[in-house]
Design a protein around this motif. Structure first.
Motif, PDB file in Angstrom:
ATOM      1  N   ILE A 155       0.857  -1.191   0.000  1.00 16.43           N
ATOM      2  CA  ILE A 155       0.000   0.000   0.000  1.00 16.43           C
ATOM      3  C   ILE A 155       0.890   1.237   0.000  1.00 16.43           C
ATOM      4  N   VAL A 156       0.688   2.116  -0.987  1.00 13.18           N
ATOM      5  CA  VAL A 156       1.445   3.368  -1.055  1.00 13.18           C
ATOM      6  C   VAL A 156       0.603   4.532  -0.576  1.00 13.18           C
ATOM      7  N   GLY A 157      -0.695   4.513  -0.884  1.00 11.70           N
ATOM      8  CA  GLY A 157      -1.541   5.624  -0.470  1.00 11.70           C
ATOM      9  C   GLY A 157      -2.911   5.167  -0.010  1.00 11.70           C
ATOM     10  N   LEU A 158      -3.475   5.913   0.910  1.00 13.47           N
ATOM     11  CA  LEU A 158      -4.826   5.649   1.394  1.00 13.47           C
ATOM     12  C   LEU A 158      -5.779   6.701   0.826  1.00 13.47           C
ATOM     13  N   ASP A 196       0.641  -2.641 -11.316  1.00 16.38           N
ATOM     14  CA  ASP A 196       0.012  -2.210 -10.073  1.00 16.38           C
ATOM     15  C   ASP A 196      -0.929  -1.044 -10.348  1.00 16.38           C
ATOM     16  N   SER A 197      -1.164  -0.208  -9.334  1.00 14.85           N
ATOM     17  CA  SER A 197      -2.114   0.897  -9.494  1.00 14.85           C
ATOM     18  C   SER A 197      -1.698   1.853 -10.596  1.00 14.85           C
ATOM     19  N   ASN A 198      -0.403   1.902 -10.926  1.00  9.57           N
ATOM     20  CA  ASN A 198       0.019   2.742 -12.042  1.00  9.57           C
ATOM     21  C   ASN A 198      -0.517   2.216 -13.364  1.00  9.57           C
ATOM     22  N   TYR A 199      -0.958   0.952 -13.348  1.00 10.14           N
ATOM     23  CA  TYR A 199      -1.488   0.328 -14.558  1.00 10.14           C
ATOM     24  C   TYR A 199      -3.011   0.354 -14.544  1.00 10.14           C
ATOM     25  N   TYR A 200      -3.632  -0.027 -13.387  1.00 13.68           N
ATOM     26  CA  TYR A 200      -5.103  -0.082 -13.350  1.00 13.68           C
ATOM     27  C   TYR A 200      -5.748   0.945 -12.417  1.00 13.68           C
ATOM     28  N   GLY A 201      -4.980   1.863 -11.867  1.00 14.88           N
ATOM     29  CA  GLY A 201      -5.572   2.917 -11.047  1.00 14.88           C
ATOM     30  C   GLY A 201      -5.802   2.489  -9.610  1.00 14.88           C
ATOM     31  N   GLY A 220      -7.795   9.905   0.100  1.00 17.17           N
ATOM     32  CA  GLY A 220      -7.487  11.292   0.398  1.00 17.17           C
ATOM     33  C   GLY A 220      -6.030  11.662   0.150  1.00 17.17           C
ATOM     34  N   ASP A 221      -5.151  10.675  -0.099  1.00 16.24           N
ATOM     35  CA  ASP A 221      -3.743  10.970  -0.364  1.00 16.24           C
ATOM     36  C   ASP A 221      -3.556  11.458  -1.806  1.00 16.24           C
ATOM     37  N   VAL A 222      -2.562  12.300  -1.991  1.00 19.73           N
ATOM     38  CA  VAL A 222      -2.162  12.694  -3.345  1.00 19.73           C
ATOM     39  C   VAL A 222      -0.926  11.878  -3.710  1.00 19.73           C
ATOM     40  N   ILE A 223      -0.995  11.148  -4.825  1.00 15.53           N
ATOM     41  CA  ILE A 223       0.089  10.243  -5.218  1.00 15.53           C
ATOM     42  C   ILE A 223       0.806  10.824  -6.429  1.00 15.53           C
ATOM     43  N   HIS A 224       2.134  10.792  -6.394  1.00 10.81           N
ATOM     44  CA  HIS A 224       2.915  11.083  -7.597  1.00 10.81           C
ATOM     45  C   HIS A 224       3.052   9.768  -8.355  1.00 10.81           C
ATOM     46  N   THR A 225       2.360   9.676  -9.459  1.00  6.79           N
ATOM     47  CA  THR A 225       2.278   8.390 -10.148  1.00  6.79           C
ATOM     48  C   THR A 225       3.532   8.134 -10.973  1.00  6.79           C
ATOM     49  N   ARG A 226       3.650   6.885 -11.428  1.00  8.35           N
ATOM     50  CA  ARG A 226       4.727   6.485 -12.329  1.00  8.35           C
ATOM     51  C   ARG A 226       4.108   6.111 -13.661  1.00  8.35           C
ATOM     52  N   PRO A 227       4.891   6.125 -14.744  1.00  4.92           N
ATOM     53  CA  PRO A 227       4.333   5.619 -15.998  1.00  4.92           C
ATOM     54  C   PRO A 227       3.953   4.144 -15.819  1.00  4.92           C
ATOM     55  N   PRO A 228       2.912   3.610 -16.473  1.00  3.62           N
ATOM     56  CA  PRO A 228       2.169   4.214 -17.586  1.00  3.62           C
ATOM     57  C   PRO A 228       0.923   4.980 -17.161  1.00  3.62           C
ATOM     58  N   TYR A 229       0.832   5.460 -15.903  1.00  2.00           N
ATOM     59  CA  TYR A 229      -0.387   6.162 -15.509  1.00  2.00           C
ATOM     60  C   TYR A 229      -0.489   7.486 -16.247  1.00  2.00           C
ATOM     61  N   PRO A 230      -1.687   7.820 -16.791  1.00  2.00           N
ATOM     62  CA  PRO A 230      -1.788   9.000 -17.671  1.00  2.00           C
ATOM     63  C   PRO A 230      -1.539  10.340 -16.983  1.00  2.00           C
ATOM     64  N   GLN A 231      -1.912  10.492 -15.690  1.00  2.00           N
ATOM     65  CA  GLN A 231      -1.727  11.792 -15.047  1.00  2.00           C
ATOM     66  C   GLN A 231      -0.520  11.757 -14.111  1.00  2.00           C
ATOM     67  N   PRO A 232       0.162  12.917 -13.914  1.00  2.00           N
ATOM     68  CA  PRO A 232       1.346  12.942 -13.034  1.00  2.00           C
ATOM     69  C   PRO A 232       0.990  12.786 -11.566  1.00  2.00           C
ATOM     70  N   GLY A 274     -12.664   5.344  -0.030  1.00  2.00           N
ATOM     71  CA  GLY A 274     -12.760   3.892   0.027  1.00  2.00           C
ATOM     72  C   GLY A 274     -11.751   3.156  -0.829  1.00  2.00           C
ATOM     73  N   HIS A 275     -10.802   3.877  -1.410  1.00  2.00           N
ATOM     74  CA  HIS A 275      -9.833   3.244  -2.306  1.00  2.00           C
ATOM     75  C   HIS A 275      -8.423   3.334  -1.724  1.00  2.00           C
ATOM     76  N   ILE A 276      -7.522   2.504  -2.234  1.00  2.00           N
ATOM     77  CA  ILE A 276      -6.107   2.553  -1.853  1.00  2.00           C
ATOM     78  C   ILE A 276      -5.264   2.516  -3.121  1.00  2.00           C
ATOM     79  N   TRP A 277      -4.039   3.003  -2.974  1.00  2.00           N
ATOM     80  CA  TRP A 277      -3.092   2.970  -4.097  1.00  2.00           C
ATOM     81  C   TRP A 277      -2.043   1.914  -3.772  1.00  2.00           C
ATOM     82  N   VAL A 278      -1.922   0.890  -4.618  1.00  2.00           N
ATOM     83  CA  VAL A 278      -0.986  -0.203  -4.344  1.00  2.00           C
ATOM     84  C   VAL A 278       0.083  -0.253  -5.422  1.00  2.00           C
TER      85      VAL A 278
END
Lengths: 164, 168
Positions: free
Chosen positions: B90-93, B127-132, B95-107, B114-118
């Motif tokens: 888990i990287v983010g819970l 991972d979440s950089n691929y499917y959000g 309400g967190d703002v995540i600095h994404t990695r490619p291939p995620y479309p937004q920076p 109710g979601h988490i960033w893995v």
């Protein structure tokens, strides 16, 4: 009497184990076979009443197995800890409307891989994929196959028919 | 012969009655499982490039979806393939703002309610950089202990791995 205390209730540990095994078997059936659940709320209105509905859910359709467009499914709501009942409007690859028809916004999206688009039958009173987006098929608990009424059972059929 | 068959089936049924409790235990309490794939390299499967051996881990299932924290190693049903169980950190819970990695479309992205960033620790990770961001309802368990190999066996000290790429 001697049968009860000698055999069935004789050994407390054995009785506890037998009860535990039976509960676990029941759990297995409710988790992978068929289960029932109450449905409350106005979101499926012409199909399901607001109150007093008991649904028979086929857990063999869990994780979206053999679920088709038009089926009513029970699913875990992705943004909180309860479960809901909605109709499947789109499966992976299908194009669906992002908003209700007639809302003035006709933009569409393609349902992503491994997801589905679920919407309630009562469009104005339903919180569904139009609010939280496509849900992963893994959140689908099972397909609603009927309503249990006192002394009778009503099957819920998929209303979609193939065009001639 | 008939007596043998009768006794044998009697024992077989006796053992089979323990299957439902075992499945219940594995679903709701704890499970011992092998980790496959390089997505958590080098934390899990560091020997990925050298041998076919896989890490054996203890996955704790009780209240798995409650009190999730950044840094935890969790197992969850893959949002892209519902029949697959995936392990990521888990990287983010919510309400967190995540600095994404490619291939995620937004920076950057705000993790919704109710979601988490893995994300996987390794490079070869879908991972979440691929499917959000994924729903917390998909989580099935937490990896709490490494059991094998013996050299790295012990508790997973997830709190030492809370990422600095998320801002609450």
């Amino acid at each position: 009497m001697s049968f009860l205390f000698g055999g069935l209730l004789g050994h407390p540990l054995r009785t506890t184990l037998a009860v535990g095994k039976f509960l676990a078997f029941t759990h297995l059936f409710l988790e992978y076979g068929y289960s029932t659940a109450p449905a409350v709320g106005p979101s499926m209105l012409p199909t399901l009443e607001i109150l007093g509905e008991w649904l028979l859910i086929s857990r063999r359709h869990r994780h979206g197995r053999n679920v088709a467009v038009g089926d009513v499914v029970a699913y875990n709501i992705p943004i909180n800890d309860s479960f809901g009942v909605k109709r499947v409007l789109g499966l992976p690859g299908d194009y669906v409307l992002l908003n209700a028809p007639g809302s003035g916004n006709d933009s569409m999206i393609q349902v992503p891989q491994g997801h589905c688009w679920i919407v309630g039958d009562n469009l104005p009173a339903s919180r569904d994929s139009r609010m939280f987006g496509p849900i992963p098929l893994a959140l689908i608990k099972g397909k609603v196959i009927g309503r249990i009424k006192p002394f009778r059972f009503e099957r819920l059929e998929n209303p979609l028919q193939t065009a001639d | 012969m008939l007596r043998f068959v009768r006794q044998f089936s009697h024992h077989l049924i006796g053992y089979a009655t323990w299957l439902p409790p075992l499945i219940w235990f594995n679903t709701y309490v704890a499970q011992v499982t092998f980790i496959s794939g390089p997505s958590m390299y080098p934390f899990l499967n560091p020997q990925y490039n050298e041998s076919l051996k896989r890490d054996l881990c203890l996955v704790y299932k009780l209240y798995a979806q409650w009190n999730l924290e950044r840094g935890m190693v969790v197992t969850f049903r893959n949002p892209v393939d519902p029949d697959k169980i995936t392990v990521k950190r888990i990287v983010g819970l919510e309400g967190d703002v995540i600095h994404t990695r490619p291939p995620y479309p937004q920076p950057t992205i705000l993790v919704p309610e109710g979601h988490i960033w893995v994300e996987g620790d390794g490079d070869k990770s879908k991972d979440s950089n691929y499917y959000g961001p994924i729903s917390h309802r998909l989580v099935t368990g937490r990896v709490t202990h490494i059991l094998s190999p013996w050299k790295r066996a012990g508790r997973v000290r997830w709190w030492e791995h809370a990422s600095s790429r998320s801002q609450p």
